[in-house]
Design a protein around this motif. Structure first.
Motif, PDB file in Angstrom:
ATOM      1  N   SER B 263     127.447 -23.749  23.237  1.00  0.00           N
ATOM      2  CA  SER B 263     127.541 -22.383  23.742  1.00  0.00           C
ATOM      3  C   SER B 263     126.804 -22.267  25.059  1.00  0.00           C
ATOM      4  CB  SER B 263     126.983 -21.389  22.734  1.00  0.00           C
ATOM      5  OG  SER B 263     125.609 -21.596  22.570  1.00  0.00           O
ATOM      6  N   ALA B 264     127.267 -21.328  25.868  1.00  0.00           N
ATOM      7  CA  ALA B 264     126.603 -21.057  27.146  1.00  0.00           C
ATOM      8  C   ALA B 264     126.983 -19.650  27.573  1.00  0.00           C
ATOM      9  CB  ALA B 264     127.045 -22.053  28.215  1.00  0.00           C
ATOM     10  N   MET B 265     126.095 -19.060  28.361  1.00  0.00           N
ATOM     11  CA  MET B 265     126.338 -17.715  28.843  1.00  0.00           C
ATOM     12  C   MET B 265     125.880 -17.703  30.285  1.00  0.00           C
ATOM     13  SD  MET B 265     125.361 -14.363  26.737  1.00  0.00           S
ATOM     14  CE  MET B 265     123.625 -14.604  26.814  1.00  0.00           C
ATOM     15  N   ARG B 274     130.808 -15.773  28.451  1.00  0.00           N
ATOM     16  CA  ARG B 274     130.171 -16.430  27.322  1.00  0.00           C
ATOM     17  C   ARG B 274     131.178 -17.399  26.708  1.00  0.00           C
ATOM     18  NH1 ARG B 274     128.866 -14.440  21.779  1.00  0.00           N
ATOM     19  NH2 ARG B 274     126.837 -15.345  21.240  1.00  0.00           N
ATOM     20  N   VAL B 275     130.741 -18.633  26.454  1.00  0.00           N
ATOM     21  CA  VAL B 275     131.609 -19.644  25.851  1.00  0.00           C
ATOM     22  C   VAL B 275     130.973 -20.116  24.552  1.00  0.00           C
ATOM     23  CG1 VAL B 275     132.363 -22.054  26.062  1.00  0.00           C
ATOM     24  CG2 VAL B 275     132.686 -20.493  27.973  1.00  0.00           C
ATOM     25  N   MET B 276     131.766 -20.090  23.475  1.00  0.00           N
ATOM     26  CA  MET B 276     131.330 -20.732  22.228  1.00  0.00           C
ATOM     27  C   MET B 276     132.416 -21.714  21.835  1.00  0.00           C
ATOM     28  SD  MET B 276     129.498 -17.881  19.892  1.00  0.00           S
ATOM     29  CE  MET B 276     128.646 -19.108  18.923  1.00  0.00           C
ATOM     30  N   ALA B 277     131.995 -22.932  21.449  1.00  0.00           N
ATOM     31  CA  ALA B 277     133.004 -23.953  21.173  1.00  0.00           C
ATOM     32  C   ALA B 277     132.516 -24.883  20.069  1.00  0.00           C
ATOM     33  CB  ALA B 277     133.282 -24.764  22.435  1.00  0.00           C
ATOM     34  N   THR B 278     133.451 -25.566  19.434  1.00  0.00           N
ATOM     35  CA  THR B 278     133.092 -26.687  18.577  1.00  0.00           C
ATOM     36  C   THR B 278     133.621 -27.958  19.234  1.00  0.00           C
ATOM     37  OG1 THR B 278     134.975 -26.066  17.225  1.00  0.00           O
ATOM     38  CG2 THR B 278     132.810 -25.631  16.309  1.00  0.00           C
TER      39      THR B 278
END
Lengths: 145, 362
Positions: B263-265, B274-278
């Protein structure tokens, strides 16, 4: 190296054209098995690879590995009967290697064949393989790799 | 090639029963059974793709507690939660029925027919590569396939109703579970016939009838209602036990630790991103990504389409995929640039930590 409609079909390998797989007898007597460049082109980028376990006996034309591309799952059918002696760890971590180098680093399994001399007679090589792939591509409406 | 196809409706069944029927009918198709359209319904089921891992995809404890059956499909693609609110459609067909052997082209053609079915219900559906059927960017059905020799199985779902909160609990997806934000975010990415058609929502039987007509027209075939053959019943009886067994379901299980959350913001001149990833750290692939924030983008669906383009993608292809995405369509952004999005995606990837603190499913 021979090429059929832009797909490499090396003339020194033995093919089961229907199943779109190749076999190469190695100096140590084992047989390396892989998918053809044509099979890779039809499949698109391969994203998953599950080989049968080393030691497993597999009959000719049965599945030696399962691969996935574009949400399709399907078998890789071994062209000869034998037992699996090696699976490809590099492909396990980067299945796209099969597309990148189908006759080299992207091999699928290595088998210890039970009757190479007998079974390899039904496989096609050289010019026979090239013309058989040409006919297959024609019947399947294939434009080119 | 015969125009006569068999139509089978196998009704509401358990996960293992549905998976066993898939396998039995694909095998039967290879042995020369007639081409078949099958409709199916689902008791609550969590279904992972053939190559997926239960531990990585599902909250096993939750599924067990709630009586949600787990199985592994014989087809590709991602994990799904299915229940009584959806219908499934499946083609079992000799591949020579199609004018091409190109697997992506076959999938696109079949999905195009499913899209026509939805359109005739009054829903403005479209196909989105690689395997979604969507309405205004929101997924209304997923698809996937399997083949063996010349026998193909291609299957899809249609969401008539869908319990988004339950899906968020069942699937391990890169969102803070059950926060209002996560639920709202999922609702922006998924839709249903009920959401599209409200009081005009058709019954499952009507949806099936419309799809049967769409496949009849789209493939130029005649459908004749039929049933399983004796040989198919035998195969089904054998596979029903196997497909419900841990040996089958966990055969491809892999350590939960191989999958990391990223994740990063970042505050860009165009707004907060905002990015959330697996991330599959072993295969170096982006599994799933969510991009949110207060930036301006028009059409709004572009961001969800970008997420779809990035799903299940080799990490090395992220930049070229983002670039190709924006080159290929008219997207309006205010101050935000594709470069900003790539920057935040890469920041997220640098944040990757193995999820040792989370419980492992088995």
């Amino acid at each position: 190296m021979a090429s059929v409609r832009g797909c490499n079909i090396p003339e020194d390998l033995s093919y089961n054209v229907d199943n779109n797989v190749w076999a190469r007898r190695e100096a140590d007597g084992t047989v390396t098995v892989g998918l053809t460049a044509y099979a890779c082109s039809l499949a698109g980028e391969i994203v998953a690879y599950t080989p049968k376990k080393a030691g497993k006996d597999i009959a000719k034309d049965k599945s030696c590995a399962t691969v996935e591309s574009g949400k399709w799952v399907g078998p890789v059918k071994t062209p000869v009967t034998g037992s699996v002696v090696a699976i490809n760890d590099a492909v396990a971590s980067k299945p796209g290697l099969i597309n990148k180098d189908p006759y080299g680093e992207g091999w699928v399994v290595k088998m210890k064949p039970s009757d190479w001399d007998g079974e390899s007679k039904s496989l096609k090589a050289g010019g026979d393989a090239v013309s058989a792939f040409e006919a297959k591509m024609d019947s399947e409406g294939f434009k080119g790799c | 090639m015969s125009r006569a196809w068999r139509l089978i409706d196998t009704g509401m069944r358990s996960a293992a029963e549905n998976m066993a029927l898939d396998r039995a009918l694909l095998e039967s198709c290879q042995a020369g059974a007639p081409n078949t359209l099958r409709f199916l319904r689902f008791e609550p089921s969590a279904l992972i793709g053939f190559h997926q891992s239960v531990s990585q995809e599902l909250d096993l404890d939750y599924c067990r507690r709630e009586g949600i059956a787990i199985s592994r499909r014989i087809t590709g693609g991602g994990a799904l939660y299915c229940d009584q609110g959806q219908i499934g459609w499946e083609l079992f067909v000799d591949r020579r029925t199609f004018a091409t052997a190109d697997m992506l082209a076959i999938a696109r053609q079949v999905c195009g027919i499913a899209v026509e079915g939805l359109r005739s219900l009054g829903v403005d559906a479209a196909f989105r590569p690689r395997n979604d059927i969507e309405v205004a960017g929101r997924k209304i059905g997923g698809t996937g396939g399997a083949f063996d020799g010349n026998a193909l199985l291609y299957q899809g779902t249609v969401l008539i109703d869908f319990d988004v909160e339950r899906m968020l609990r069942v699937l391990r997806i890169p969102q803070e579970k059950l926060s209002d934000k996560a639920i709202a975010s999922a609702r922006e990415r998924i839709t249903t016939l009920r959401a599209c058609l409200s009081e005009d929502t058709p019954s499952a039987a009507s949806v099936q009838a419309v799809f049967a007509k769409a496949f009849t027209q789209g493939l130029g075939i005649d459908l004749e209602p039929g049933d399983l053959s004796a040989a198919e019943r035998d195969l089904y009886a054998r596979y029903r036990i196997e497909m419900g067994s841990d040996d089958w379901v966990f055969e491809t299980d892999r350590p939960r630790l191989e999958v990391a959350t990223a994740s990063a913001m970042r505050k860009t001149t165009g707004g907060l991103v905002r990015v959330m990833a697996t991330v599959d750290t072993v295969r170096e692939r982006l599994k799933q990504v969510f991009i949110t924030g207060d930036f301006f983008i028009n059409p709004r669906r572009a961001i969800v389409d970008l997420e779809a383009a990035l799903r299940d993608l080799a990490l090395e292809k992220i930049d070229e995929t983002v670039d190709a995405f924006f080159q290929g369509r008219a997207v309006e952004m205010l101050l935000l640039t594709p470069k900003d999005l790539k920057t935040v995606l890469h920041e997220a990837l640098r944040s990757v930590e193995p999820q040792g603190h989370e419980r492992v499913g088995v």
